[in-house]
Write a protein that holds these residues in place. Structure first.
Motif, PDB file in Angstrom:
ATOM      1  N   SER A 133      39.885  14.900  12.381  1.00 27.32           N
ATOM      2  CA  SER A 133      40.156  15.512  11.079  1.00 27.32           C
ATOM      3  C   SER A 133      39.452  14.757   9.961  1.00 27.32           C
ATOM      4  O   SER A 133      38.985  15.355   8.986  1.00 27.32           O
ATOM      5  N   GLU A 134      39.362  13.448  10.107  1.00 21.75           N
ATOM      6  CA  GLU A 134      38.707  12.616   9.105  1.00 21.75           C
ATOM      7  C   GLU A 134      37.211  12.909   9.043  1.00 21.75           C
ATOM      8  O   GLU A 134      36.617  13.021   7.965  1.00 21.75           O
ATOM      9  N   VAL A 135      36.596  13.049  10.240  1.00 25.58           N
ATOM     10  CA  VAL A 135      35.171  13.370  10.310  1.00 25.58           C
ATOM     11  C   VAL A 135      34.911  14.732   9.675  1.00 25.58           C
ATOM     12  O   VAL A 135      33.961  14.907   8.897  1.00 25.58           O
ATOM     13  N   ALA A 136      35.748  15.710  10.001  1.00 26.00           N
ATOM     14  CA  ALA A 136      35.573  17.049   9.453  1.00 26.00           C
ATOM     15  C   ALA A 136      35.662  17.041   7.930  1.00 26.00           C
ATOM     16  O   ALA A 136      34.840  17.659   7.242  1.00 26.00           O
ATOM     17  N   GLU A 137      36.623  16.307   7.403  1.00 23.45           N
ATOM     18  CA  GLU A 137      36.814  16.271   5.952  1.00 23.45           C
ATOM     19  C   GLU A 137      35.676  15.531   5.258  1.00 23.45           C
ATOM     20  O   GLU A 137      35.116  16.016   4.275  1.00 23.45           O
ATOM     21  N   ARG A 138      35.310  14.382   5.774  1.00 23.52           N
ATOM     22  CA  ARG A 138      34.332  13.538   5.084  1.00 23.52           C
ATOM     23  C   ARG A 138      32.906  14.037   5.203  1.00 23.52           C
ATOM     24  O   ARG A 138      32.083  13.767   4.338  1.00 23.52           O
ATOM     25  N   LEU A 139      32.597  14.786   6.286  1.00 22.97           N
ATOM     26  CA  LEU A 139      31.253  15.350   6.422  1.00 22.97           C
ATOM     27  C   LEU A 139      31.203  16.818   6.031  1.00 22.97           C
ATOM     28  O   LEU A 139      30.156  17.460   6.169  1.00 22.97           O
ATOM     29  N   MET A 158      38.838  -6.260   6.218  1.00 21.98           N
ATOM     30  CA  MET A 158      39.473  -4.958   6.443  1.00 21.98           C
ATOM     31  C   MET A 158      38.655  -3.883   5.761  1.00 21.98           C
ATOM     32  O   MET A 158      38.400  -3.946   4.568  1.00 21.98           O
ATOM     33  N   VAL A 159      38.202  -2.927   6.512  1.00 19.98           N
ATOM     34  CA  VAL A 159      37.378  -1.870   5.947  1.00 19.98           C
ATOM     35  C   VAL A 159      38.263  -0.799   5.326  1.00 19.98           C
ATOM     36  O   VAL A 159      39.276  -0.408   5.887  1.00 19.98           O
ATOM     37  N   ARG A 160      37.901  -0.347   4.149  1.00 19.06           N
ATOM     38  CA  ARG A 160      38.644   0.718   3.471  1.00 19.06           C
ATOM     39  C   ARG A 160      37.702   1.873   3.215  1.00 19.06           C
ATOM     40  O   ARG A 160      36.578   1.689   2.725  1.00 19.06           O
ATOM     41  N   TRP A 161      38.166   3.085   3.568  1.00 19.57           N
ATOM     42  CA  TRP A 161      37.340   4.259   3.300  1.00 19.57           C
ATOM     43  C   TRP A 161      37.194   4.438   1.806  1.00 19.57           C
ATOM     44  O   TRP A 161      38.115   4.244   1.026  1.00 19.57           O
ATOM     45  N   GLY A 162      36.038   4.865   1.382  1.00 13.62           N
ATOM     46  CA  GLY A 162      35.796   5.193  -0.016  1.00 13.62           C
ATOM     47  C   GLY A 162      35.825   6.681  -0.198  1.00 13.62           C
ATOM     48  O   GLY A 162      36.807   7.321   0.141  1.00 13.62           O
ATOM     49  N   ALA A 202      21.492  16.110  14.720  1.00 11.33           N
ATOM     50  CA  ALA A 202      21.114  14.730  15.001  1.00 11.33           C
ATOM     51  C   ALA A 202      21.454  13.821  13.836  1.00 11.33           C
ATOM     52  O   ALA A 202      21.982  12.716  14.022  1.00 11.33           O
ATOM     53  N   ALA A 203      21.164  14.269  12.599  1.00  9.05           N
ATOM     54  CA  ALA A 203      21.458  13.451  11.421  1.00  9.05           C
ATOM     55  C   ALA A 203      22.959  13.263  11.253  1.00  9.05           C
ATOM     56  O   ALA A 203      23.428  12.178  10.909  1.00  9.05           O
ATOM     57  N   ARG A 204      23.710  14.328  11.518  1.00  8.20           N
ATOM     58  CA  ARG A 204      25.170  14.256  11.361  1.00  8.20           C
ATOM     59  C   ARG A 204      25.778  13.271  12.358  1.00  8.20           C
ATOM     60  O   ARG A 204      26.634  12.446  12.003  1.00  8.20           O
ATOM     61  N   ARG A 205      25.317  13.329  13.610  1.00 11.73           N
ATOM     62  CA  ARG A 205      25.870  12.425  14.616  1.00 11.73           C
ATOM     63  C   ARG A 205      25.462  10.981  14.354  1.00 11.73           C
ATOM     64  O   ARG A 205      26.221  10.045  14.638  1.00 11.73           O
ATOM     65  N   ALA A 206      24.264  10.785  13.820  1.00 12.39           N
ATOM     66  CA  ALA A 206      23.848   9.432  13.442  1.00 12.39           C
ATOM     67  C   ALA A 206      24.753   8.887  12.354  1.00 12.39           C
ATOM     68  O   ALA A 206      25.121   7.697  12.354  1.00 12.39           O
ATOM     69  N   THR A 207      25.137   9.746  11.415  1.00  8.84           N
ATOM     70  CA  THR A 207      26.046   9.327  10.348  1.00  8.84           C
ATOM     71  C   THR A 207      27.417   8.988  10.900  1.00  8.84           C
ATOM     72  O   THR A 207      28.049   8.007  10.491  1.00  8.84           O
ATOM     73  N   ILE A 208      27.891   9.785  11.852  1.00  9.03           N
ATOM     74  CA  ILE A 208      29.192   9.513  12.472  1.00  9.03           C
ATOM     75  C   ILE A 208      29.171   8.145  13.147  1.00  9.03           C
ATOM     76  O   ILE A 208      30.119   7.359  13.019  1.00  9.03           O
ATOM     77  N   LEU A 209      28.093   7.822  13.857  1.00 11.17           N
ATOM     78  CA  LEU A 209      27.983   6.517  14.515  1.00 11.17           C
ATOM     79  C   LEU A 209      27.951   5.391  13.493  1.00 11.17           C
ATOM     80  O   LEU A 209      28.530   4.319  13.713  1.00 11.17           O
TER      81      LEU A 209
END
Length: 298
Positions: free
Chosen positions: A60-66, A1-5, A41-48
């Motif tokens: 909302s999670e992507v917006a907050e974490r990035l 189970m993956v947990r966000w850090g 490009a770097a941001r989308r690579a991180t999202i993937l």
């Protein structure tokens, strides 16, 4: 189970992303290189990368974490979904299935010779006036004509191409006559007796025709199921404009659609060989290429 850090800033143009899973703690760093295009490009690579670890991401999670705006996050997720590397779901994206990632035949053709098709689309659209009644064949080159219709176009488009219908539905002006029929998936077109019957009651000034192959004898299509609608479209047109890129000159297709006597204008992205141009001239075919457009100042 993956947990966000956690996400923490590590510099003016970078951030560090920590996450953990059953295989222990893993850490990744998102570093945006200078310049907006590289940042994107770097941001989308991180999202993937994050998506591969979790299987699902909320906007909302992507917006907050990035540390980006919700609008930017939505735009990034939409782009990834449009490219087929992720699938849109309510409020975010998930990993796309193998079937969703595999391009359709139409999408593969749409991605082939895109520069050539765009040039042809621009030349073809230049033949259209604001109030013309035209027909657009199904196919990825005729689609480029639709994409490049003049902004002032307020005429009528007759088509059996589903992608063209979707595209023109977003335009603020102009009318679309959508022909019914049975779905032909390779071209995302409606074919069969229904569109042929509907076309008998119509007339257009110009048809922009797409084909699968070309030789000195005429033009060819890939499947017999396409033949009837294309023939009916040619029958109702005052002028038939063939739109085909240079690759069609060396492509073999099984079904002869017509000889060159049915074609009025051939728009291609490259100059033709002199002997082929002479052959077309004997049939009264006008040839338009980018070089000719430049020479005439068009």
């Amino acid at each position: 189970m993956v947990r966000w850090g956690s996400l923490r800033a590590v510099g003016e143009r970078s951030c560090s992303i920590d996450w953990s899973g059953s295989d222990g703690r893993r850490e990744g760093t998102y570093v945006a290189e200078s310049g907006p295009r590289r940042d994107t490009a770097a941001r989308r690579a991180t999202i993937l990368e994050l998506l591969s670890a979790t299987g699902y991401l909320r906007t909302s999670e992507v917006a907050e974490r990035l540390a980006i705006s919700p609008m930017t996050a939505r735009r990034d997720l939409k782009r990834l979904a449009d490219e087929g590397v992720a699938a849109s779901v309510r409020g975010g994206i998930r990993i796309a299935s193998v079937e969703e990632q595999a391009p359709t035949e139409y999408e593969r053709r749409l991605g082939a010779e895109t520069g050539a098709k765009t040039v042809i689309g621009l030349i073809g659209a230049g033949l259209i006036s604001a109030h013309d009644v035209i027909a657009l064949d199904a196919g990825t080159t005729a689609y480029q004509v639709a994409r490049n219709l003049p902004a002032e176009f307020e005429g009528i488009v007759v088509t059996h191409s589903i992608p063209v219908m979707h595209l023109l539905a977003e335009r603020p002006s102009g009318r679309v006559i959508a022909l019914g029929g049975e779905l032909f998936r390779p071209s995302k077109a409606l074919v069969g007796s229904i569109p042929v019957a509907n076309l008998q009651h119509l007339r257009v000034s110009t048809l922009f025709l797409g084909v699968a192959g070309i030789d000195s004898d005429g033009v060819f299509v890939a499947a017999d199921s396409e033949w009837g609608v294309k023939q009916a479209l040619m029958d109702i047109a005052d002028r038939v404009v063939l739109v085909a890129d240079h690759s069609k000159l060396t492509t073999r297709a099984p079904v002869l659609l017509c000889d060159w006597s049915r074609i009025d204008t051939f728009v291609c992205d490259r100059a033709l060989k002199a002997e082929f141009t002479a052959r077309l001239a004997t049939s009264g075919v006008q040839v338009l290429t980018p070089a000719q457009q430049t020479a005439t100042g068009a």
